[in-house]
Design a protein around this motif. Structure first.
Motif, PDB file in Angstrom:
ATOM      1  N   HIS A 263       0.806  -1.219   0.000  1.00 15.30           N
ATOM      2  CA  HIS A 263       0.000   0.000   0.000  1.00 15.30           C
ATOM      3  C   HIS A 263       0.843   1.275   0.000  1.00 15.30           C
ATOM      4  O   HIS A 263       0.300   2.360  -0.203  1.00 15.30           O
ATOM      5  CB  HIS A 263      -1.018  -0.024   1.147  1.00 15.30           C
ATOM      6  CG  HIS A 263      -2.281  -0.783   0.775  1.00 15.30           C
ATOM      7  ND1 HIS A 263      -2.371  -2.156   0.875  1.00 15.30           N
ATOM      8  CD2 HIS A 263      -3.471  -0.363   0.270  1.00 15.30           C
ATOM      9  CE1 HIS A 263      -3.577  -2.537   0.462  1.00 15.30           C
ATOM     10  NE2 HIS A 263      -4.271  -1.478   0.092  1.00 15.30           N
TER      11      HIS A 263
ATOM     12  N   VAL B 239       0.214   2.730  -3.177  1.00 16.31           N
ATOM     13  CA  VAL B 239      -1.045   3.492  -3.243  1.00 16.31           C
ATOM     14  C   VAL B 239      -0.817   4.899  -2.674  1.00 16.31           C
ATOM     15  O   VAL B 239      -1.280   5.900  -3.238  1.00 16.31           O
ATOM     16  CB  VAL B 239      -2.176   2.760  -2.486  1.00 16.31           C
ATOM     17  CG1 VAL B 239      -3.492   3.517  -2.623  1.00 16.31           C
ATOM     18  CG2 VAL B 239      -2.330   1.329  -2.999  1.00 16.31           C
TER      19      VAL B 239
ATOM     20  N   MET C  38       0.801   6.769  -5.397  1.00 12.28           N
ATOM     21  CA  MET C  38      -0.127   7.074  -6.503  1.00 12.28           C
ATOM     22  C   MET C  38      -0.943   8.324  -6.169  1.00 12.28           C
ATOM     23  O   MET C  38      -1.222   9.149  -7.033  1.00 12.28           O
ATOM     24  CB  MET C  38      -1.084   5.902  -6.737  1.00 12.28           C
ATOM     25  CG  MET C  38      -0.461   4.710  -7.435  1.00 12.28           C
ATOM     26  SD  MET C  38      -1.489   3.231  -7.258  1.00 12.28           S
ATOM     27  CE  MET C  38      -2.862   3.648  -8.339  1.00 12.28           C
ATOM     28  N   LYS C  39      -1.335   8.429  -4.893  1.00 11.61           N
ATOM     29  CA  LYS C  39      -2.102   9.622  -4.501  1.00 11.61           C
ATOM     30  C   LYS C  39      -1.278  10.884  -4.678  1.00 11.61           C
ATOM     31  O   LYS C  39      -1.810  11.969  -4.881  1.00 11.61           O
ATOM     32  CB  LYS C  39      -2.545   9.514  -3.039  1.00 11.61           C
ATOM     33  CG  LYS C  39      -3.620   8.504  -2.789  1.00 11.61           C
ATOM     34  CD  LYS C  39      -4.033   8.632  -1.328  1.00 11.61           C
ATOM     35  CE  LYS C  39      -4.936   7.529  -0.899  1.00 11.61           C
ATOM     36  NZ  LYS C  39      -5.113   7.546   0.577  1.00 11.61           N
TER      37      LYS C  39
ATOM     38  N   TRP D 281      -5.874  -4.698  -9.464  1.00  7.10           N
ATOM     39  CA  TRP D 281      -6.343  -3.351  -9.144  1.00  7.10           C
ATOM     40  C   TRP D 281      -5.353  -2.321  -9.688  1.00  7.10           C
ATOM     41  O   TRP D 281      -5.746  -1.315 -10.276  1.00  7.10           O
ATOM     42  CB  TRP D 281      -6.505  -3.198  -7.623  1.00  7.10           C
ATOM     43  CG  TRP D 281      -7.017  -1.845  -7.213  1.00  7.10           C
ATOM     44  CD1 TRP D 281      -8.314  -1.453  -7.144  1.00  7.10           C
ATOM     45  CD2 TRP D 281      -6.230  -0.703  -6.827  1.00  7.10           C
ATOM     46  NE1 TRP D 281      -8.395  -0.136  -6.742  1.00  7.10           N
ATOM     47  CE2 TRP D 281      -7.129   0.349  -6.544  1.00  7.10           C
ATOM     48  CE3 TRP D 281      -4.857  -0.465  -6.707  1.00  7.10           C
ATOM     49  CZ2 TRP D 281      -6.701   1.618  -6.124  1.00  7.10           C
ATOM     50  CZ3 TRP D 281      -4.435   0.797  -6.305  1.00  7.10           C
ATOM     51  CH2 TRP D 281      -5.349   1.817  -6.025  1.00  7.10           C
TER      52      TRP D 281
ATOM     53  N   ARG E 297      -5.622   0.791 -12.908  1.00  5.84           N
ATOM     54  CA  ARG E 297      -5.265   2.201 -12.743  1.00  5.84           C
ATOM     55  C   ARG E 297      -3.921   2.553 -13.389  1.00  5.84           C
ATOM     56  O   ARG E 297      -3.355   3.610 -13.125  1.00  5.84           O
ATOM     57  CB  ARG E 297      -5.229   2.545 -11.247  1.00  5.84           C
ATOM     58  CG  ARG E 297      -6.634   2.839 -10.728  1.00  5.84           C
ATOM     59  CD  ARG E 297      -6.831   2.335  -9.318  1.00  5.84           C
ATOM     60  NE  ARG E 297      -8.163   2.666  -8.831  1.00  5.84           N
ATOM     61  CZ  ARG E 297      -9.256   1.920  -9.078  1.00  5.84           C
ATOM     62  NH1 ARG E 297      -9.170   0.832  -9.835  1.00  5.84           N
ATOM     63  NH2 ARG E 297     -10.431   2.272  -8.586  1.00  5.84           N
ATOM     64  N   ALA E 298      -3.416   1.654 -14.215  1.00  9.40           N
ATOM     65  CA  ALA E 298      -2.101   1.877 -14.818  1.00  9.40           C
ATOM     66  C   ALA E 298      -2.211   2.698 -16.098  1.00  9.40           C
ATOM     67  O   ALA E 298      -3.224   2.652 -16.785  1.00  9.40           O
ATOM     68  CB  ALA E 298      -1.452   0.525 -15.139  1.00  9.40           C
ATOM     69  N   ASP E 299      -1.151   3.422 -16.426  1.00 11.52           N
ATOM     70  CA  ASP E 299      -1.095   4.079 -17.735  1.00 11.52           C
ATOM     71  C   ASP E 299      -0.882   3.037 -18.832  1.00 11.52           C
ATOM     72  O   ASP E 299      -1.383   3.184 -19.934  1.00 11.52           O
ATOM     73  CB  ASP E 299       0.041   5.113 -17.769  1.00 11.52           C
ATOM     74  CG  ASP E 299      -0.421   6.427 -17.153  1.00 11.52           C
ATOM     75  OD1 ASP E 299      -1.098   6.369 -16.106  1.00 11.52           O
ATOM     76  OD2 ASP E 299      -0.142   7.504 -17.728  1.00 11.52           O
TER      77      ASP E 299
END
Ligand code: SF4
Ligand code: SF4
Ligand code: SF4
Lengths: 112, 748
Positions: free
Chosen positions: B219, B222, B225-226, B240, B244-246
């Protein structure tokens, strides 16, 4: 006095189930009962062109959620809020959370 | 008192009371649990664990916990745990036992060990562990120093396909381990001004939010990523992260080498690498450049199914992102080309200039250099064995890389062959500690089951009675769980104390068992009176005692970046990497000496559309396996009622198109079958998996079922490793096709 609620940034909810498990422990719930429960959308492809996908989890509080009254009174965060592995659940007065709700997309505010 | 003050009243304390509960701040490192060592608050009443919470003051997990640690009380308080040493009185598999004292158990072990020393030599004793836990330090010490054998192993794990191929690659190419820099080296974490947010992370062959492997907490990605970190995900399944990957590179399982080599092809050809770093700090780029010419994105597409254009774009995106890193996982190891895939990824992060820069690929060593007890240090005691004894380590004669990797083990496949054939010598004693052999780590489960029945003397150390214990053990010793153990944790950082809070029945800790037996069998190598003495010794490099560390709970080291410029990596204190050339070896002379290919290349899985097109008519689907579920860690946790409520049965993930053709509906039990056997799992329809691939879960057994044979807790019902193979590694001896074989699926 303002009501309290749970603001959830579901863009980053990973579906890890920690909120559900933490809540079960806090409320001492038997099998089949939940104080908060994950809902899932997807996965499905949003469109054929750019290979983007929908895969979204949102934890939804149930009528059993008491916003962790005892924990909060002792100065702790609600159990789901503290343990959320992606730190996407925020607890607080609805007015404050509503301001934050307006700052970013893919969020939802629950008032259990 | 305001709410805030009340909560802060216990700030920094190690132990306090809340009502009738005692709260202890410490670290949890399995069992039960996982690879990781999250900071917890244990709430106990007398000798009973009531609940577990995350430690909100910890800068490691920030108060957060996954559902496994939240459910620890169900595992710790399970009345079916092994309570005392037990000697087998029936046949193997009958589940008939007699309670014995620890002294009686130790007498039996000592007698057997001394007889084997005399009649066969210490090398006839093999020990095994499962995965990254404290046993990875303790059991090597027990093996080398107490049993005097060189044969410490990861059970029958084919190709030692768990981190060891990656470790071997890092060892010869870079000379150090690396890890994604989530600022986990610095107590201020993301607020450390020297740290930079990674612009891009490739998540390669793992789902770290669930697996949390190798001392990294998933995490953290994560969190980043934020802050804006972008992702490239290489995975056959839409995780997951992939959603959310490019760039999501959905490859055919077992073809990773083609993808990484094609990415290198693009980066080198288009001159997107860090020329300054490559000139100063690497060796052999020209040869690597020659090799990757053979792997154009188009060629990679043919083999891996990933569109060439996507490989190109992802390669450019990664090369241009600064800083960037790769979070790699088990799927890198679990293929015949495992070492090549790892070599390719090492080259990728090196030539893009990401080694040891803030927010890049951090070169990491254990906090304060504390690795005994605290870390997965498989060499503890190895150096004290004579060179003749070391030369007898099973598998090293044929596979020289096993001698030189960063983690030395006896090779699992070769141990299996030694048991089966008696060559190079017979295995007289097998000791397995917290590992569930044919249920979990082993492939070709029925073959391993049959082999294990042949070993004359078998000891199992485990907190629970597993199918492996029932099937093979002559003696079962009850292991304490994390909350019942005094110990340490670094792997990698910070330095944490593990505090013993409870005592469960007659259990002993892995540390106690090792010390007790060590003092009986080879006291010179165990100069400690108590486990606490041993821990104090292990803590010497940190300059604290165990008691002092417990009072602090954890200690953070200083973080240093670009250590290769500062002379912080090599024993001679010179700048450079800790390798033979002092440089990152993009071309490996040493492989040449061993008769191995000095450059990375692809190797097909033994069963695949390319290797066995004929067989695909019978078994048309590619079977991948072993992705981690949230609820369980390998074969652990099946006893927890809550976790089984979330995940009652083993799941086979299948694309809805494929399922429709096979008339399979969501929730149907289905057979998964190939030439080695068949097992049953429940179909889950999911468009996130390629229609040509299915994914089966690993390590399933059913503690609620009959223990005795033939049921053996349902050991053969859903065990996906009945369908995978042993002894089919690549030329290095590392890496086996655990996640890339073939099967057919039909309604049960
Ligand atoms: S606030 Fe408390 S009661 Fe409500 S869902 Fe979270 S853990 Fe459950
Ligand atoms: S704990 Fe947080 S991240 Fe995990 S499922 Fe619940 S809301 Fe999502
Ligand atoms: S990752 Fe989960 S199981 Fe592992 S130590 Fe942390 S909370 Fe426990």
């Amino acid at each position: 006095m303002s009501r309290n609620g749970l603001l959830i940034d579901y863009e980053f909810c990973t579906g890890c189930h920690s909120c559900e498990a933490a809540c079960k422990k806090e409320l001492n719930l038997p099998a089949g009962k939940f104080g908060i429960k994950l809902a899932k959308n997807g996965p499905f492809k949003l469109n054929e062109v750019d290979d983007k996908w929908e895969l979204t989890y949102v934890p939804v509080p149930t009528q059993l959620c008491n916003l962790c009254g005892d924990r909060v009174a002792s100065g702790k965060k609600p159990n789901c809020v503290q343990h959320c592995q992606a730190s996407v659940i925020e607890y607080g007065p609805v007015e404050e959370l509503a301001v934050k709700l307006n700052n970013k997309a893919r969020q939802v505010l629950f008032i259990p | 008192m305001s709410d805030d003050k009340k909560a802060q009243g216990n700030s920094g304390k190690v132990q306090w009371q809340e009502g009738d509960l005692t709260v202890t701040r410490t670290c949890s490192w399995t069992a039960p649990g996982c690879h990781d060592g999250c900071s917890v608050l244990y709430y106990t009443k007398g000798n009973k664990l009531v609940k577990v919470e995350g430690d909100p003051e910890s800068q490691y997990n920030f108060g957060r916990l996954c559902m496994r640690c939240l459910n620890q009380p169900e595992l710790v308080n399970d009345p079916n745990r092994v309570k005392w040493p037990m000697k087998r009185i029936g046949e193997r598999g009958e589940n008939k036992w007699e309670r014995v004292t620890w002294d009686e158990a130790y007498d039996i072990i000592e007698k057997n060990v001394r007889n084997i020393w005399r009649d066969y030599g210490p090398e006839s004793i093999v020990t095994a562990i499962g995965t990254g836990r404290n046993t990875w330090s303790i059991v090597p010490k027990l093996t080398y120093s107490a049993f005097k054998s060189p044969n410490f192993s990861m059970g029958f794990l084919a190709g030692d396909s768990c981190y060891l191929p990656r470790a071997a690659a890092m060892g010869t190419m870079i000379g150090d381990f690396f890890i994604v820099d989530a600022s986990q080296l610095d107590e201020r974490r993301y607020a450390n001004p020297e740290w930079k947010r990674p612009e891009c992370i490739i998540i390669w062959g793992n789902n770290p939010i669930i697996s949390n492997g190798d001392g990294f907490l998933g995490h953290w990605i994560v969190d980043m990523m934020k802050m804006g970190t972008k992702l490239i995900v290489v995975d056959p399944y839409l995780t997951w992260f992939a959603s959310r990957a490019d760039y999501w590179l959905q490859l055919r399982p077992g073809t990773d080498a083609t993808v990484v080599l094609a990415m290198l092809n693009v980066i080198i050809e288009e001159g997107l690498y860090d020329k300054d770093f490559v000139d100063k700090w690497t060796y052999g780029l020209d040869k690597l450049a020659e090799r990757v010419k053979e792997y154009s994105p188009e060629k990679a597409e043919e083999i891996s199914w990933v569109p060439a254009e996507k490989i190109r774009e992802a390669a450019r995106f990664f090369a241009k992102a600064k800083p960037a890193s790769v979070q790699w996982g088990l799927a890198v190891d679990t293929q015949r080309a495992g070492v090549s895939v790892a070599n390719g990824i090492c080259a990728l992060v090196a030539i893009t200039g990401n080694l040891d820069v803030p927010g890049g690929q951090h070169l990491i060593r254990t906090a304060f250099g504390v690795d005994r007890l605290a870390h997965v240090s498989s060499d503890w005691g190895y150096g004290e064995l004579s060179p003749e004894m070391r030369a007898k380590r099973i598998g090293t004669d044929k596979y020289p890389l096993f001698k030189y990797g960063l983690c030395a083990t006896a090779r699992g496949d070769s141990v299996l062959e030694a048991i089966e054939t008696g060559r190079p010598y017979p295995v007289q004693m097998y000791w397995f500690e917290s590992t569930n052999l044919f249920i979990c780590t082993a492939s070709e489960a029925k073959r391993v089951y049959k082999a294990m029945k042949k070993v004359p003397f078998v000891v199992c150390v485990d907190p629970v009675l597993t199918p492996s214990a029932v099937a093979f053990a002559d003696l079962v010793l009850p292991a304490a769980m994390s909350i019942e153990r005094s110990s340490l944790r670094t792997w990698w950082t910070p330095l944490r104390s593990i505090s013993k809070i409870l005592q469960y029945e007659d259990c002993k800790t892995d540390e106690e068992i090792c010390l007790d037996l060590g003092k009986r069998l080879n006291p010179e190598q165990f100069p400690w009176d108590t486990v606490e003495d041993m821990i104090d010794w292990a803590l010497k490099p940190a300059g604290v005692t165990y008691k002092e560390l417990e009072a602090k709970v954890m200690m953070w080291p200083e973080v240093h970046y670009k250590k290769y410029e500062k002379g912080l990596l090599r024993e001679d204190g010179e700048p450079g990497f800790n390798t033979d050339t002092g440089l990152v070896n993009l071309y490996q002379d040493i492989f040449d000496e061993w008769g191995l290919d000095p450059l990375p290349s692809h190797m097909e899985p033994p069963y695949s559309p390319i290797s066995t097109p004929q067989l695909m008519k019978e078994y048309p689907l590619i079977l991948t396996a072993g992705s981690r579920p949230w609820e369980f860690f390998h074969s652990e946790h099946r006893q927890s009622a809550t976790l089984r409520e979330f995940h009652p049965n083993p799941r086979l993930t299948i694309n809805p198109e494929t399922a429709e053709k096979l008339d399979i509906k969501d929730g149907d039990w289905v057979w998964i079958e190939n030439n080695l056997g068949k097992v049953k799992q429940v179909a889950v329809l999911d468009p996130g998996i390629d229609p040509r691939v299915v994914h089966g879960e690993h390590a399933w057994w059913f503690p609620e079922k009959e223990a005795a044979e033939p049921t053996l807790f349902g050991a053969f019902e859903s065990n996906i490793n009945i369908l995978t193979t042993q002894c089919t590694t690549g030329p290095t001896g590392y890496g086996a096709p655990l996640k890339n074989t073939i099967c057919k699926v039909y309604k049960a």
